[in-house]
Design a protein around this motif. Structure first.
Motif, mmCIF file in Angstrom:
data_model
loop_
_atom_site.group_PDB
_atom_site.id
_atom_site.type_symbol
_atom_site.label_atom_id
_atom_site.label_comp_id
_atom_site.label_asym_id
_atom_site.label_seq_id
_atom_site.Cartn_x
_atom_site.Cartn_y
_atom_site.Cartn_z
ATOM 1 N N PHE A 4 -12.037 -7.493 -6.721
ATOM 2 C CA PHE A 4 -11.832 -7.623 -5.224
ATOM 3 C C PHE A 4 -11.625 -9.076 -4.881
ATOM 4 O O PHE A 4 -12.759 -9.656 -4.943
ATOM 5 N N ILE A 5 -10.507 -9.598 -4.340
ATOM 6 C CA ILE A 5 -10.805 -10.906 -3.984
ATOM 7 C C ILE A 5 -10.583 -10.992 -2.494
ATOM 8 O O ILE A 5 -9.589 -10.506 -1.865
ATOM 9 N N SER A 6 -11.634 -11.523 -1.836
ATOM 10 C CA SER A 6 -11.785 -11.696 -0.612
ATOM 11 C C SER A 6 -11.318 -13.086 -0.083
ATOM 12 O O SER A 6 -11.897 -14.047 -0.709
ATOM 13 N N HIS A 7 -10.662 -12.973 0.858
ATOM 14 C CA HIS A 7 -10.092 -14.320 1.361
ATOM 15 C C HIS A 7 -9.476 -14.394 2.660
ATOM 16 O O HIS A 7 -9.316 -13.185 3.274
ATOM 17 N N SER A 8 -9.513 -15.543 3.308
ATOM 18 C CA SER A 8 -8.600 -15.452 4.595
ATOM 19 C C SER A 8 -7.240 -15.766 4.299
ATOM 20 O O SER A 8 -6.747 -16.104 3.303
ATOM 21 N N SER A 9 -6.290 -15.022 5.002
ATOM 22 C CA SER A 9 -4.691 -15.418 5.088
ATOM 23 C C SER A 9 -4.337 -16.768 4.783
ATOM 24 O O SER A 9 -3.556 -17.143 4.246
ATOM 25 N N ALA A 32 -5.132 -8.043 -1.147
ATOM 26 C CA ALA A 32 -4.500 -7.836 0.031
ATOM 27 C C ALA A 32 -3.607 -8.955 0.439
ATOM 28 O O ALA A 32 -4.106 -10.063 0.184
ATOM 29 N N PRO A 33 -2.538 -8.845 0.831
ATOM 30 C CA PRO A 33 -1.982 -7.395 1.332
ATOM 31 C C PRO A 33 -1.109 -6.920 0.449
ATOM 32 O O PRO A 33 -0.639 -6.024 0.457
ATOM 33 N N SER A 38 1.680 0.994 1.915
ATOM 34 C CA SER A 38 2.537 1.218 3.312
ATOM 35 C C SER A 38 2.211 2.395 3.850
ATOM 36 O O SER A 38 2.268 3.620 3.017
ATOM 37 N N GLY A 39 2.121 2.487 5.057
ATOM 38 C CA GLY A 39 1.858 3.930 5.848
ATOM 39 C C GLY A 39 0.494 4.379 5.744
ATOM 40 O O GLY A 39 0.100 5.140 6.335
ATOM 41 N N GLU A 45 -7.734 1.291 3.144
ATOM 42 C CA GLU A 45 -7.266 0.489 2.016
ATOM 43 C C GLU A 45 -8.245 -0.370 1.596
ATOM 44 O O GLU A 45 -8.487 -0.574 0.357
ATOM 45 N N ILE A 46 -8.718 -1.433 2.431
ATOM 46 C CA ILE A 46 -9.546 -2.345 2.134
ATOM 47 C C ILE A 46 -10.912 -1.784 1.642
ATOM 48 O O ILE A 46 -11.405 -2.105 0.572
#
Length: 160
Positions: A4-9, A32-33, A38-39, A45-46
């Motif tokens: 899982f890659i955790s990051h700020s946009s 992410a994203p 979708s939906g 999802e995270i």
């Protein structure tokens, strides 16, 4: 191994490069994203992405350090006893909350690892608990203990 890659946009560029490098070398990433269906609820999802991963890489920057979303991702990973690698994209003084969760995890600096080779080596060295195997072993041992407990014929083999 699933990462899982955790990051700020704000760090999507470097995070995407890290993801490509890891996937090119046999790992899969939740990013992410890209991997949000979708939906579906973004937060759910995270959570599913973290729960389905073996380790987490935090791309640490001033923005991710201050992000409440990133902090929740780190908190979730810590609660799952998941290995975390902190990949420092810039000089940052950690918030107290982030420091609390990250004080005992491995750190790497991007300025000494521009090709991400040290990050890949760190990921490859991780010893991941096989949660399913651990769970199956626990169930088997419990079953055996129950068998021995209720076996009342000492001169007869339990498993002939």
């Amino acid at each position: 191994m699933r990462i899982f890659i955790s990051h700020s946009s704000a760090n999507a560029g470097i995070s995407k490069k890290i993801c490509k490098h890891l996937e090119k070398n046999g790992h899969s990433c939740f990013f992410a994203p890209r991997d949000i269906r979708s939906g579906y609820s973004y937060a759910e999802e995270i959570m599913n992405g973290i729960d389905g991963s073996d380790a987490l890489i935090l791309v640490l920057s001033k923005k991710s350090n201050e992000s409440p979303h990133v902090l929740r991702e780190i908190e979730r990973a810590v609660s799952l006893d998941m290995p975390i690698i902190v990949y420092k994209a810039e000089e940052v003084t950690l918030t107290k909350s982030m420091e609390y969760f990250l004080m005992s995890h491995q750190w790497l600096n991007t300025d000494t690892d521009s090709d991400h080779s040290k990050l890949l080596a760190a990921v490859n060295k991780l010893k991941i608990k096989d949660k399913k195997a651990e769970e199956n072993m626990y169930r088997t041992l419990n079953w055996l203990e129950r068998c021995y407990k209720f076996h009342d014929k000492p001169n007869q083999a339990l498993f002939p």
